[in-house]
Design an enzyme around this catalytic site. Structure first.
Site, PDB file in Angstrom:
ATOM      1  N   ALA A   2       1.170  -1.180   0.252  1.00 58.95           N
ATOM      2  CA  ALA A   2      -0.053   0.468   0.209  1.00 58.95           C
ATOM      3  C   ALA A   2       0.903   0.835  -0.135  1.00 58.95           C
ATOM      4  O   ALA A   2       2.234   0.934   0.039  1.00 58.95           O
ATOM      5  CB  ALA A   2      -1.241  -0.063   1.124  1.00 58.95           C
ATOM      6  N   GLU A  53       3.203  -5.991   7.258  1.00 52.56           N
ATOM      7  CA  GLU A  53       2.900  -5.512   8.453  1.00 52.56           C
ATOM      8  C   GLU A  53       3.705  -4.783   9.721  1.00 52.56           C
ATOM      9  O   GLU A  53       4.089  -3.340  10.329  1.00 52.56           O
ATOM     10  CB  GLU A  53       1.311  -5.244   8.241  1.00 52.56           C
ATOM     11  CG  GLU A  53       0.530  -5.119   6.722  1.00 52.56           C
ATOM     12  CD  GLU A  53       0.350  -5.482   5.695  1.00 52.56           C
ATOM     13  OE1 GLU A  53       0.226  -5.817   4.891  1.00 52.56           O
ATOM     14  OE2 GLU A  53       1.551  -7.303   6.792  1.00 52.56           O
ATOM     15  N   GLU A  79      -2.777  -9.694   0.118  1.00 49.52           N
ATOM     16  CA  GLU A  79      -4.094  -9.265  -0.012  1.00 49.52           C
ATOM     17  C   GLU A  79      -5.195  -9.622  -0.893  1.00 49.52           C
ATOM     18  O   GLU A  79      -6.017 -10.516  -1.067  1.00 49.52           O
ATOM     19  CB  GLU A  79      -4.456  -8.317   1.150  1.00 49.52           C
ATOM     20  CG  GLU A  79      -3.301  -8.871   2.309  1.00 49.52           C
ATOM     21  CD  GLU A  79      -3.824  -7.723   3.339  1.00 49.52           C
ATOM     22  OE1 GLU A  79      -3.957  -7.736   4.652  1.00 49.52           O
ATOM     23  OE2 GLU A  79      -2.936  -6.191   2.939  1.00 49.52           O
ATOM     24  N   GLY A  82      -1.129  -5.244   0.962  1.00 45.39           N
ATOM     25  CA  GLY A  82      -2.192  -5.090   0.131  1.00 45.39           C
ATOM     26  C   GLY A  82      -1.669  -6.073  -1.258  1.00 45.39           C
ATOM     27  O   GLY A  82      -2.448  -6.687  -1.730  1.00 45.39           O
TER      28      GLY A  82
END
Length: 259
Positions: free
Chosen positions: A65, A134, A114, A111
């Site tokens: 991200a 993360e 994900e 992300g």
């Protein structure tokens, strides 16, 4: 004008490409919104039987991200960021009626992994590397990583990946069951197209019900077997069922219309 997302349709397959190669295709708010629109348009297009999503260039699928967008957030804004992401993209993709294949070319981190996990299944290039880093930023995966990774590879391995924040290579991902196949990078999209061409020969109505039934088995408080029974019954009321059974009895290939 440079677009964050490129969408191309050919022979029943829509390929969505995240087009931010100088940023390693990182997901920012604008890109997530564009992805939502692209997936929604492809899913609503009756001509699209399969969706493939990949990243532009040879380095990354999605390398995470855009941290600069949320570095100053408080806990309320953080929770809203996660909830909105689930709504617009990650849960949205998982529950699409149209099959979605992630063509993981290079890094799929945070992300990015994900997003790949939200797709119905994954094919990786040999140079792919995957991880959820993360915790090294003082936060946990917030776009479904803590839920989908254990479902795909088991609790212990997921705990290790998330706690260490480390990366695994394509062969490890294959052995874990995180990806279905590993191929050379220059063969990745062709390989995904070959799978998509096999899928698109089958009934879109039946595939949509299969997706719903499979997903139901991973939802707390939902009886997947009951969902399967209901979906099985619904198929009997479709033109695709009539065509499929008639074609079988007539010893010919079925021509499904998705109705």
């Amino acid at each position: 004008m440079i677009f964050n997302i490129l969408s191309e349709f050919q022979d029943g397959i829509t390929t969505i490409t995240i087009n931010r190669p100088t940023k390693l295709n990182a997901l920012n708010k604008a890109t997530i919104k564009e992805l939502h629109r692209a997936f929604k348009a492809a899913d609503e297009d009756n001509e699209t039987r399969v969706i493939i999503v990949t990243g532009k260039g040879e380095k990354a699928f999605v390398a995470g991200a855009d941290i600069s967008e949320f570095a100053g957030f408080d806990k309320e804004k953080g929770a809203k960021l996660s909830a909105k992401g689930h709504e617009l993209l990650f849960d949205f993709v998982q529950n699409l009626s149209t099959p979605v294949i992630a063509a993981v070319n290079g890094f799929a981190l945070g992300g990015g992994l994900e997003l790949a996990m939200a797709c119905h299944f994954r094919v990786a290039s040999e140079n792919a590397k995957m991880g959820l880093p993360e915790v090294s930023l003082g936060v946990i995966p917030g776009y479904g990583g803590t839920q989908r990774l254990p479902q795909l590879i088991g609790k212990g391995r997921a705990m290790e990946m998330i706690m260490t924040g480390g990366m695994i290579n394509a062969e490890q991902a294959l052995s874990y069951g995180l990806v279905n196949h590993v191929v050379a990078q220059d063969e990745l999209l062709t390989f995904c197209d070959d799978i998509a061409n096999k899928i698109k020969k089958n009934s879109p109505k039946a595939i949509a019900e299969a997706v719903k039934s499979i997903n139901a088995g991973f939802k707390t408080g939902v009886n997947g077997f009951k969902k399967e029974i209901k979906g099985f019954g619904k198929c009997f009321g479709t033109e695709d069922f009539k065509e499929g059974t008639t074609a079988f009895l007539e010893k010919r290939k079925a021509n499904f219309t998705g109705k």
